[in-house]
Write an enzyme that holds these catalytic residues in place. Sequence first.
Site, short mmCIF file in Angstrom:
data_model
loop_
_atom_site.label_atom_id
_atom_site.label_comp_id
_atom_site.label_asym_id
_atom_site.label_seq_id
_atom_site.Cartn_x
_atom_site.Cartn_y
_atom_site.Cartn_z
N LYS A 15 -6.42 9.05 -0.99
CA LYS A 15 -7.12 7.81 -0.68
C LYS A 15 -7.44 7.07 -1.97
O LYS A 15 -8.08 7.61 -2.86
CB LYS A 15 -8.42 8.08 0.09
N ASP A 74 -16.59 11.52 3.51
CA ASP A 74 -16.13 11.37 2.12
C ASP A 74 -17.22 11.94 1.21
O ASP A 74 -18.33 11.41 1.17
CB ASP A 74 -15.89 9.90 1.78
N LYS A 90 -9.66 11.63 -3.10
CA LYS A 90 -10.00 10.20 -3.18
C LYS A 90 -10.36 9.85 -4.61
O LYS A 90 -11.05 10.60 -5.28
CB LYS A 90 -11.15 9.89 -2.22
#
Length: 230
Positions: A187, A96, A158
């Site tokens: 996400k 991430d 995300k």
Amino acid sequence: MNINNNEIKSILSKVDHTLLSPAATSYQIKALCLDAVKYKTASVCIPQSYVSYAEECLCGRIAVCTVIGFPNGYSFSSSKCFEAEASIREGANEIDSVVNIGWIKNRQYDKIITEIKEIKSVCGERILKIIIETCLLTEEEKINMCEVVSQSGADFIKTSTGFSTGGATRDDIALMKAHVAPHLKIKAAGGISSIDDARDMIALGASRLGTSRIVKAVKELNIDLDIDAK
């Protein structure tokens, strides 16, 4: 709460069970990993320094996710690539990465695409999620980043680090779903504290949930999910 066991299991399967506190201990990381295995979450999301330890605890039963350029995103692209490479070498399955927010504000979208492509080239087939920190962006900037990340080769967009001024919102997930390319997954992360929050985020289009609280919320339901150990 009107929810059945199959729905709870489905929610858990989308959870990146997260512990990113700077004060996280090895004892806490091990407990996180044990819970992830017991409840069959998608992954554990942990600091880089614990990747190899988590990989040892999990023995391949659950994916190991870590964060790079975290939490501010303004480190050199070469530094992010190094972090990704080192994390993968230690056993990370998912990365991430925080985007450079200043580049968004400057409308330097070409630089952002280039950086993401460089990181993805390091990740190869491993999952790369790009954190855009929605709480710091205007609606126009969020839409632009949906388009940018869609073009970048990343696997997920995300919402948040959980370390800024806010986390995922229902409006942000709906907006992302309306503007990302069909192949790009979403996400939601930050502030997801209840089963109802998780249900809503998934219904709106999130495929993953970054949260430290959903496993705890499931435990508090005190029901038998009949989850066999892997």
